[in-house]
Scaffold this motif. Structure first.
Motif, PDB file in Angstrom:
ATOM      1  N   THR A  12       0.835  -1.212   0.000  1.00 53.93           N
ATOM      2  CA  THR A  12       0.000   0.000   0.000  1.00 53.93           C
ATOM      3  C   THR A  12       0.862   1.252   0.000  1.00 53.93           C
ATOM      4  O   THR A  12       0.599   2.195  -0.761  1.00 53.93           O
ATOM      5  CB  THR A  12      -0.920   0.009   1.239  1.00 53.93           C
ATOM      6  OG1 THR A  12      -1.772  -1.139   1.202  1.00 53.93           O
ATOM      7  CG2 THR A  12      -1.767   1.271   1.268  1.00 53.93           C
ATOM      8  N   ALA A  13       1.893   1.257   0.835  1.00 59.13           N
ATOM      9  CA  ALA A  13       2.788   2.412   0.910  1.00 59.13           C
ATOM     10  C   ALA A  13       3.501   2.650  -0.412  1.00 59.13           C
ATOM     11  O   ALA A  13       3.574   3.785  -0.902  1.00 59.13           O
ATOM     12  CB  ALA A  13       3.811   2.199   2.031  1.00 59.13           C
ATOM     13  N   TYR A  14       4.007   1.568  -1.016  1.00 63.54           N
ATOM     14  CA  TYR A  14       4.688   1.688  -2.305  1.00 63.54           C
ATOM     15  C   TYR A  14       3.724   2.197  -3.375  1.00 63.54           C
ATOM     16  O   TYR A  14       4.062   3.087  -4.170  1.00 63.54           O
ATOM     17  CB  TYR A  14       5.266   0.332  -2.732  1.00 63.54           C
ATOM     18  CG  TYR A  14       6.739   0.188  -2.469  1.00 63.54           C
ATOM     19  CD1 TYR A  14       7.666   0.467  -3.460  1.00 63.54           C
ATOM     20  CD2 TYR A  14       7.205  -0.202  -1.221  1.00 63.54           C
ATOM     21  CE1 TYR A  14       9.030   0.349  -3.235  1.00 63.54           C
ATOM     22  CE2 TYR A  14       8.561  -0.330  -0.973  1.00 63.54           C
ATOM     23  CZ  TYR A  14       9.467  -0.054  -1.976  1.00 63.54           C
ATOM     24  OH  TYR A  14      10.809  -0.170  -1.742  1.00 63.54           O
ATOM     25  N   GLY A  15       2.532   1.619  -3.401  1.00 64.30           N
ATOM     26  CA  GLY A  15       1.557   2.013  -4.406  1.00 64.30           C
ATOM     27  C   GLY A  15       1.176   3.482  -4.296  1.00 64.30           C
ATOM     28  O   GLY A  15       1.131   4.206  -5.303  1.00 64.30           O
ATOM     29  N   MET A  16       0.904   3.948  -3.072  1.00 63.98           N
ATOM     30  CA  MET A  16       0.492   5.337  -2.872  1.00 63.98           C
ATOM     31  C   MET A  16       1.632   6.305  -3.185  1.00 63.98           C
ATOM     32  O   MET A  16       1.418   7.353  -3.794  1.00 63.98           O
ATOM     33  CB  MET A  16       0.016   5.531  -1.429  1.00 63.98           C
ATOM     34  CG  MET A  16      -1.295   4.842  -1.118  1.00 63.98           C
ATOM     35  SD  MET A  16      -1.917   5.207   0.528  1.00 63.98           S
ATOM     36  CE  MET A  16      -2.266   6.980   0.379  1.00 63.98           C
ATOM     37  N   PHE A  17       2.858   5.930  -2.788  1.00 64.30           N
ATOM     38  CA  PHE A  17       3.992   6.827  -3.030  1.00 64.30           C
ATOM     39  C   PHE A  17       4.279   6.975  -4.521  1.00 64.30           C
ATOM     40  O   PHE A  17       4.417   8.092  -5.028  1.00 64.30           O
ATOM     41  CB  PHE A  17       5.236   6.313  -2.300  1.00 64.30           C
ATOM     42  CG  PHE A  17       6.446   7.190  -2.484  1.00 64.30           C
ATOM     43  CD1 PHE A  17       6.623   8.324  -1.710  1.00 64.30           C
ATOM     44  CD2 PHE A  17       7.402   6.870  -3.445  1.00 64.30           C
ATOM     45  CE1 PHE A  17       7.739   9.138  -1.889  1.00 64.30           C
ATOM     46  CE2 PHE A  17       8.518   7.673  -3.628  1.00 64.30           C
ATOM     47  CZ  PHE A  17       8.686   8.814  -2.851  1.00 64.30           C
ATOM     48  N   TYR A  18       4.373   5.866  -5.233  1.00 67.75           N
ATOM     49  CA  TYR A  18       4.755   5.936  -6.644  1.00 67.75           C
ATOM     50  C   TYR A  18       3.631   6.441  -7.535  1.00 67.75           C
ATOM     51  O   TYR A  18       3.888   7.069  -8.578  1.00 67.75           O
ATOM     52  CB  TYR A  18       5.272   4.580  -7.123  1.00 67.75           C
ATOM     53  CG  TYR A  18       6.671   4.324  -6.624  1.00 67.75           C
ATOM     54  CD1 TYR A  18       7.761   4.992  -7.175  1.00 67.75           C
ATOM     55  CD2 TYR A  18       6.905   3.450  -5.570  1.00 67.75           C
ATOM     56  CE1 TYR A  18       9.041   4.794  -6.709  1.00 67.75           C
ATOM     57  CE2 TYR A  18       8.190   3.232  -5.090  1.00 67.75           C
ATOM     58  CZ  TYR A  18       9.252   3.910  -5.660  1.00 67.75           C
ATOM     59  OH  TYR A  18      10.522   3.719  -5.175  1.00 67.75           O
ATOM     60  N   LYS A  19       2.392   6.211  -7.130  1.00 71.46           N
ATOM     61  CA  LYS A  19       1.287   6.794  -7.876  1.00 71.46           C
ATOM     62  C   LYS A  19       1.265   8.309  -7.666  1.00 71.46           C
ATOM     63  O   LYS A  19       1.048   9.084  -8.602  1.00 71.46           O
ATOM     64  CB  LYS A  19      -0.041   6.182  -7.424  1.00 71.46           C
ATOM     65  CG  LYS A  19      -1.222   6.622  -8.274  1.00 71.46           C
ATOM     66  CD  LYS A  19      -2.496   5.884  -7.881  1.00 71.46           C
ATOM     67  CE  LYS A  19      -3.659   6.312  -8.768  1.00 71.46           C
ATOM     68  NZ  LYS A  19      -4.916   5.599  -8.397  1.00 71.46           N
ATOM     69  N   GLY A  20       1.506   8.729  -6.433  1.00 75.45           N
ATOM     70  CA  GLY A  20       1.553  10.160  -6.134  1.00 75.45           C
ATOM     71  C   GLY A  20       2.746  10.843  -6.762  1.00 75.45           C
ATOM     72  O   GLY A  20       2.695  12.033  -7.091  1.00 75.45           O
ATOM     73  N   LEU A  21       3.832  10.094  -6.940  1.00 78.53           N
ATOM     74  CA  LEU A  21       5.052  10.664  -7.510  1.00 78.53           C
ATOM     75  C   LEU A  21       4.828  11.210  -8.918  1.00 78.53           C
ATOM     76  O   LEU A  21       5.541  12.116  -9.368  1.00 78.53           O
ATOM     77  CB  LEU A  21       6.144   9.589  -7.528  1.00 78.53           C
ATOM     78  CG  LEU A  21       7.594  10.062  -7.682  1.00 78.53           C
ATOM     79  CD1 LEU A  21       7.977  11.013  -6.559  1.00 78.53           C
ATOM     80  CD2 LEU A  21       8.527   8.849  -7.696  1.00 78.53           C
ATOM     81  N   LYS A  22       3.820  10.683  -9.608  1.00 77.58           N
ATOM     82  CA  LYS A  22       3.498  11.172 -10.952  1.00 77.58           C
ATOM     83  C   LYS A  22       2.994  12.621 -10.910  1.00 77.58           C
ATOM     84  O   LYS A  22       3.044  13.328 -11.914  1.00 77.58           O
ATOM     85  CB  LYS A  22       2.451  10.276 -11.595  1.00 77.58           C
ATOM     86  CG  LYS A  22       2.921   8.845 -11.822  1.00 77.58           C
ATOM     87  CD  LYS A  22       1.810   7.977 -12.381  1.00 77.58           C
ATOM     88  CE  LYS A  22       2.273   6.533 -12.568  1.00 77.58           C
ATOM     89  NZ  LYS A  22       1.189   5.662 -13.080  1.00 77.58           N
ATOM     90  N   LYS A  23       2.516  13.041  -9.746  1.00 80.86           N
ATOM     91  CA  LYS A  23       2.012  14.408  -9.590  1.00 80.86           C
ATOM     92  C   LYS A  23       3.065  15.340  -8.995  1.00 80.86           C
ATOM     93  O   LYS A  23       2.804  16.523  -8.787  1.00 80.86           O
ATOM     94  CB  LYS A  23       0.775  14.409  -8.682  1.00 80.86           C
ATOM     95  CG  LYS A  23      -0.415  13.644  -9.236  1.00 80.86           C
ATOM     96  CD  LYS A  23      -1.578  13.678  -8.262  1.00 80.86           C
ATOM     97  CE  LYS A  23      -2.796  12.974  -8.831  1.00 80.86           C
ATOM     98  NZ  LYS A  23      -3.358  13.702 -10.007  1.00 80.86           N
ATOM     99  N   TYR A  24       4.242  14.799  -8.708  1.00 82.45           N
ATOM    100  CA  TYR A  24       5.292  15.581  -8.049  1.00 82.45           C
ATOM    101  C   TYR A  24       5.809  16.686  -8.954  1.00 82.45           C
ATOM    102  O   TYR A  24       6.055  16.476 -10.144  1.00 82.45           O
ATOM    103  CB  TYR A  24       6.436  14.658  -7.656  1.00 82.45           C
ATOM    104  CG  TYR A  24       7.661  15.369  -7.127  1.00 82.45           C
ATOM    105  CD1 TYR A  24       7.630  16.049  -5.918  1.00 82.45           C
ATOM    106  CD2 TYR A  24       8.853  15.360  -7.857  1.00 82.45           C
ATOM    107  CE1 TYR A  24       8.758  16.694  -5.434  1.00 82.45           C
ATOM    108  CE2 TYR A  24       9.987  15.984  -7.380  1.00 82.45           C
ATOM    109  CZ  TYR A  24       9.939  16.658  -6.169  1.00 82.45           C
ATOM    110  OH  TYR A  24      11.067  17.297  -5.704  1.00 82.45           O
ATOM    111  N   GLU A  25       5.982  17.872  -8.370  1.00 79.31           N
ATOM    112  CA  GLU A  25       6.539  19.011  -9.088  1.00 79.31           C
ATOM    113  C   GLU A  25       7.942  19.277  -8.585  1.00 79.31           C
ATOM    114  O   GLU A  25       8.152  19.566  -7.406  1.00 79.31           O
ATOM    115  CB  GLU A  25       5.664  20.251  -8.886  1.00 79.31           C
ATOM    116  CG  GLU A  25       4.271  20.111  -9.470  1.00 79.31           C
ATOM    117  CD  GLU A  25       3.445  21.369  -9.280  1.00 79.31           C
ATOM    118  OE1 GLU A  25       3.993  22.353  -8.750  1.00 79.31           O
ATOM    119  OE2 GLU A  25       2.262  21.353  -9.653  1.00 79.31           O
TER     120      GLU A  25
END
Length: 265
Positions: free
Chosen positions: A243-256
């Motif tokens: 869950t942690a990996y999934g949320m982090f890497y999915k969110g990373l696509k929105k990283y500025e």
């Protein structure tokens, strides 16, 4: 997949050795912080001792049972912040655009970020929990091996919960307050007998704030071994890591990016 796991484990070991060497450069400070934390935690033993002198059990737990909760929760917390000492700064790094350095390196970014520092006082928490275990269980080899295993799973679940909450910052902005609240709930619920909680609170302890899988079930398994409950803890640990990996890497696509041209030695 197995190769990536091995690489991550090697990276964790390298950071662990480096962080120990760095902390031991200032041995006096290291010892003061460790023993200071152990002394601070010891004050709570006196509180529970006084309480259990007036009542035989609380929520079905005896004094020894309560001390086992403290041992597991303290060492799990210690292991988490000894190895993953930077996990508490993820929101700040996201908001300030400070992930750039880690994203440019040929390492797993999440592991690289989380392991890049250690919290010295957490060594005191880890040692305190082990001492409590030996005081209440003696030299129980099988029990101690289970204790160490559950401290590792507890540390992984705790780190995964924090990463998951911090990862919400990719979507909603600053979640430091929410994450701090989550860790306070995790610690607070983990040091009180499970029997005093009921209804919706117990549901939360098995889901959003998984204190049950960090301390309650492990303590029960150490007291009376159950392979089914052991596998359940291991399974939940893997689930939270995923869950942690999934949320982090999915969110990373929105990283500025913060466009910080810096190097990390």
């Amino acid at each position: 997949m197995l190769t990536e796991v091995k690489k991550s484990l090697r990276l964790i070991c390298c950071y662990f050795k480096f962080n120990i060497s760095s902390a031991m450069e200032y041995r006096a400070s290291f010892l003061v912080q460790c023993f200071g934390m152990m002394l601070n935690n010891s004050a709570f033993i006196f509180f529970w001792w006084i309480l259990f002198n007036n009542v035989s059990t609380i929520g079905g737990y005896t004094f020894r049972d309560e001390m086992m909760l403290w041992a597991i929760s303290s060492s799990s917390f210690g292991f988490c912040f000894v190895v993953f000492g930077n996990v508490g700064n993820i929101t700040k790094m996201i908001l300030n655009g400070e992930l750039d350095t880690y994203l440019l390196q040929p390492k797993d970014p999440l592991v690289n970020i989380a392991c890049s520092r250690t919290v010295v006082s957490a060594w005191g928490d880890a040692l305190y929990g082990m001492i409590i275990f030996f005081l209440i269980r003696g030299f129980d080899v099988k029990g101690f091996l289970l204790f160490l295993l559950f401290c590792i799973t507890g540390a992984l679940i705790l780190a995964s919960v924090l990463v998951s909450f911090h990862s919400l910052s990719f979507y909603t902005g600053n979640t430091e307050g929410l994450t701090q609240l989550a860790i306070e709930f995790l610690i607070s619920f983990s040091i009180y007998p499970e029997g005093i909680f009921s209804g919706g609170v117990r549901f939360i302890l098995y889901t959003i704030i998984p204190s049950a899988f960090i301390v309650y079930i492990p303590a029960a398994v150490i007291k009376q071994f159950s392979i089914f409950m052991l596998l359940k803890v291991l399974g939940v640990s893997v689930l939270w890591i995923a869950t942690a990996y999934g949320m982090f890497y999915k969110g990373l696509k929105k990283y500025e990016s913060g466009n910080l041209i810096i190097s990390k030695l």
